[in-house]
Design a protein around this motif. Structure first.
Motif, PDB file in Angstrom:
ATOM      1  N   GLY A  80       3.897  19.407 151.021  1.00  0.00           N
ATOM      2  CA  GLY A  80       4.349  20.348 150.219  1.00  0.00           C
ATOM      3  C   GLY A  80       4.688  21.495 151.105  1.00  0.00           C
ATOM      4  N   TRP A  81       4.319  21.496 152.356  1.00  0.00           N
ATOM      5  CA  TRP A  81       4.533  22.904 153.246  1.00  0.00           C
ATOM      6  C   TRP A  81       5.998  22.695 153.557  1.00  0.00           C
ATOM      7  N   TYR A  82       6.629  21.669 153.552  1.00  0.00           N
ATOM      8  CA  TYR A  82       8.060  21.303 154.039  1.00  0.00           C
ATOM      9  C   TYR A  82       9.020  22.089 152.865  1.00  0.00           C
ATOM     10  N   LEU A  83       8.558  22.259 151.930  1.00  0.00           N
ATOM     11  CA  LEU A  83       9.365  22.952 150.831  1.00  0.00           C
ATOM     12  C   LEU A  83       9.793  24.423 151.216  1.00  0.00           C
ATOM     13  N   TYR A  84       8.835  24.923 152.133  1.00  0.00           N
ATOM     14  CA  TYR A  84       8.883  26.511 152.308  1.00  0.00           C
ATOM     15  C   TYR A  84       9.941  26.470 153.474  1.00  0.00           C
ATOM     16  N   ALA A  85      10.618  25.266 153.785  1.00  0.00           N
ATOM     17  CA  ALA A  85      11.811  25.318 154.626  1.00  0.00           C
ATOM     18  C   ALA A  85      13.070  25.736 153.864  1.00  0.00           C
ATOM     19  N   VAL A  86      13.040  25.656 152.702  1.00  0.00           N
ATOM     20  CA  VAL A  86      14.251  25.895 151.862  1.00  0.00           C
ATOM     21  C   VAL A  86      14.497  27.557 151.866  1.00  0.00           C
ATOM     22  N   VAL A  87      13.453  28.444 152.353  1.00  0.00           N
ATOM     23  CA  VAL A  87      13.959  29.745 152.313  1.00  0.00           C
ATOM     24  C   VAL A  87      14.876  30.111 153.653  1.00  0.00           C
ATOM     25  N   PRO A  88      14.408  29.624 154.751  1.00  0.00           N
ATOM     26  CA  PRO A  88      15.513  29.973 155.866  1.00  0.00           C
ATOM     27  C   PRO A  88      16.702  29.164 155.864  1.00  0.00           C
ATOM     28  N   ALA A  89      16.533  27.959 155.083  1.00  0.00           N
ATOM     29  CA  ALA A  89      17.835  27.292 154.887  1.00  0.00           C
ATOM     30  C   ALA A  89      18.884  28.057 154.035  1.00  0.00           C
ATOM     31  N   TYR A  90      18.268  28.584 152.934  1.00  0.00           N
ATOM     32  CA  TYR A  90      19.162  29.381 152.165  1.00  0.00           C
ATOM     33  C   TYR A  90      19.556  30.643 152.672  1.00  0.00           C
ATOM     34  N   ALA A  91      18.666  31.270 153.470  1.00  0.00           N
ATOM     35  CA  ALA A  91      19.171  32.560 154.110  1.00  0.00           C
ATOM     36  C   ALA A  91      20.138  32.005 155.227  1.00  0.00           C
ATOM     37  N   GLY A  92      20.088  30.816 155.876  1.00  0.00           N
ATOM     38  CA  GLY A  92      21.091  30.513 156.783  1.00  0.00           C
ATOM     39  C   GLY A  92      22.378  30.289 156.044  1.00  0.00           C
ATOM     40  N   PHE A  93      22.382  29.624 154.830  1.00  0.00           N
ATOM     41  CA  PHE A  93      23.395  29.491 154.115  1.00  0.00           C
ATOM     42  C   PHE A  93      24.278  30.803 153.655  1.00  0.00           C
ATOM     43  N   LYS A  94      23.497  31.746 153.175  1.00  0.00           N
ATOM     44  CA  LYS A  94      24.229  33.087 152.776  1.00  0.00           C
ATOM     45  C   LYS A  94      24.591  33.615 154.235  1.00  0.00           C
ATOM     46  N   LEU A  95      24.027  33.677 155.394  1.00  0.00           N
ATOM     47  CA  LEU A  95      24.608  34.162 156.457  1.00  0.00           C
ATOM     48  C   LEU A  95      25.877  33.382 156.758  1.00  0.00           C
ATOM     49  N   PHE A  96      25.960  32.076 156.863  1.00  0.00           N
ATOM     50  CA  PHE A  96      27.058  31.278 157.278  1.00  0.00           C
ATOM     51  C   PHE A  96      28.172  31.765 156.209  1.00  0.00           C
ATOM     52  N   GLN A  97      28.173  31.910 154.884  1.00  0.00           N
ATOM     53  CA  GLN A  97      28.967  32.447 153.909  1.00  0.00           C
ATOM     54  C   GLN A  97      29.619  33.737 154.153  1.00  0.00           C
ATOM     55  N   PHE A  98      28.658  34.656 154.760  1.00  0.00           N
ATOM     56  CA  PHE A  98      29.042  36.010 155.158  1.00  0.00           C
ATOM     57  C   PHE A  98      30.117  35.933 156.513  1.00  0.00           C
ATOM     58  N   ALA A  99      29.760  35.297 157.356  1.00  0.00           N
ATOM     59  CA  ALA A  99      30.138  35.090 158.741  1.00  0.00           C
ATOM     60  C   ALA A  99      31.436  34.186 158.815  1.00  0.00           C
ATOM     61  N   LYS A 100      31.663  33.278 157.786  1.00  0.00           N
ATOM     62  CA  LYS A 100      32.645  32.340 157.828  1.00  0.00           C
ATOM     63  C   LYS A 100      34.092  33.083 157.927  1.00  0.00           C
ATOM     64  N   PRO A 101      34.414  34.033 157.052  1.00  0.00           N
ATOM     65  CA  PRO A 101      35.761  34.771 156.963  1.00  0.00           C
ATOM     66  C   PRO A 101      35.786  35.655 158.401  1.00  0.00           C
ATOM     67  N   LEU A 102      34.498  35.932 158.831  1.00  0.00           N
ATOM     68  CA  LEU A 102      34.841  36.898 160.148  1.00  0.00           C
ATOM     69  C   LEU A 102      35.219  35.845 161.396  1.00  0.00           C
ATOM     70  N   LEU A 103      34.460  34.722 161.331  1.00  0.00           N
ATOM     71  CA  LEU A 103      34.578  33.769 162.578  1.00  0.00           C
ATOM     72  C   LEU A 103      35.845  33.045 162.426  1.00  0.00           C
ATOM     73  N   TRP A 104      36.548  32.598 161.309  1.00  0.00           N
ATOM     74  CA  TRP A 104      37.491  31.811 161.068  1.00  0.00           C
ATOM     75  C   TRP A 104      38.757  32.488 160.272  1.00  0.00           C
ATOM     76  N   ASP A 105      39.283  33.511 160.887  1.00  0.00           N
ATOM     77  CA  ASP A 105      40.053  34.328 160.166  1.00  0.00           C
ATOM     78  C   ASP A 105      41.460  33.873 160.391  1.00  0.00           C
ATOM     79  N   LYS A 106      42.385  33.762 159.257  1.00  0.00           N
ATOM     80  CA  LYS A 106      43.578  33.178 159.580  1.00  0.00           C
ATOM     81  C   LYS A 106      44.636  33.999 160.218  1.00  0.00           C
ATOM     82  N   ALA A 107      44.334  35.310 160.045  1.00  0.00           N
ATOM     83  CA  ALA A 107      45.285  36.405 161.109  1.00  0.00           C
ATOM     84  C   ALA A 107      44.940  36.005 162.580  1.00  0.00           C
ATOM     85  N   SER A 108      43.687  35.909 163.191  1.00  0.00           N
ATOM     86  CA  SER A 108      43.502  35.460 164.376  1.00  0.00           C
ATOM     87  C   SER A 108      43.933  34.496 165.090  1.00  0.00           C
ATOM     88  N   GLY A 109      44.322  33.471 164.193  1.00  0.00           N
ATOM     89  CA  GLY A 109      44.767  32.114 164.611  1.00  0.00           C
ATOM     90  C   GLY A 109      46.091  32.136 164.808  1.00  0.00           C
TER      91      GLY A 109
END
Length: 137
Positions: A80-109
């Motif tokens: 049951g303790w493994y379910l607690y891994a959902v919290v940092p996984a969700y935080a990482g997902f939200k951080l990736f969504q925030f950083a994705k446009p900044l990292l892979w901007d079409k104007a910089s390519g």
């Protein structure tokens, strides 16, 4: 009590994890109470407290629910303790969504290849926009 029945299977790591989740619950609860607390000045209400349904305070409620569920589930199985891994996984997902446009901007390519008609249309649009800017000033 259930914890008495499973006391022999609970080692120090289980108790440490339980204490850690209790700490998380305490921090979340104290934060929610602090945000929702009304402010008075000489008996006059200045601030009725924040809306708990909006903003980042809703993440505290989510964390409370997940922590409570993990504690209940962990009382039946150690997995049951493994379910607690959902919290940092969700935080990482939200951080990736925030950083994705900044990292892979079409104007910089590299510039995208466009055909002749599209290029002329874009140039005309830019010229019109430039004329409008000049007329305003």
């Amino acid at each position: 009590m259930l914890w008495v029945a499973k006391r022999s299977s609970a080692d120090w790591t289980t108790w440490a994890a339980f204490a850690g989740t209790m700490l998380v619950q305490g921090i979340c609860y104290i934060s929610i109470v602090a945000v929702a607390k009304p402010v008075y000045d000489n008996g006059v209400l200045l601030d009725g407290g924040a809306d708990l349904a909006k903003g980042s305070i809703s993440y505290y409620f989510d964390l409370l629910y997940v922590t409570g569920f993990v504690q209940i589930l962990a009382s039946f199985t150690v997995y049951g303790w493994y379910l607690y891994a959902v919290v940092p996984a969700y935080a990482g997902f939200k951080l990736f969504q925030f950083a994705k446009p900044l990292l892979w901007d079409k104007a910089s390519g590299a510039e995208v290849e466009v055909d002749e008609a599209t290029r002329k249309k874009l140039e005309r649009t830019q010229q019109r926009a430039e004329r409008r800017r000049v007329k305003r000033f």
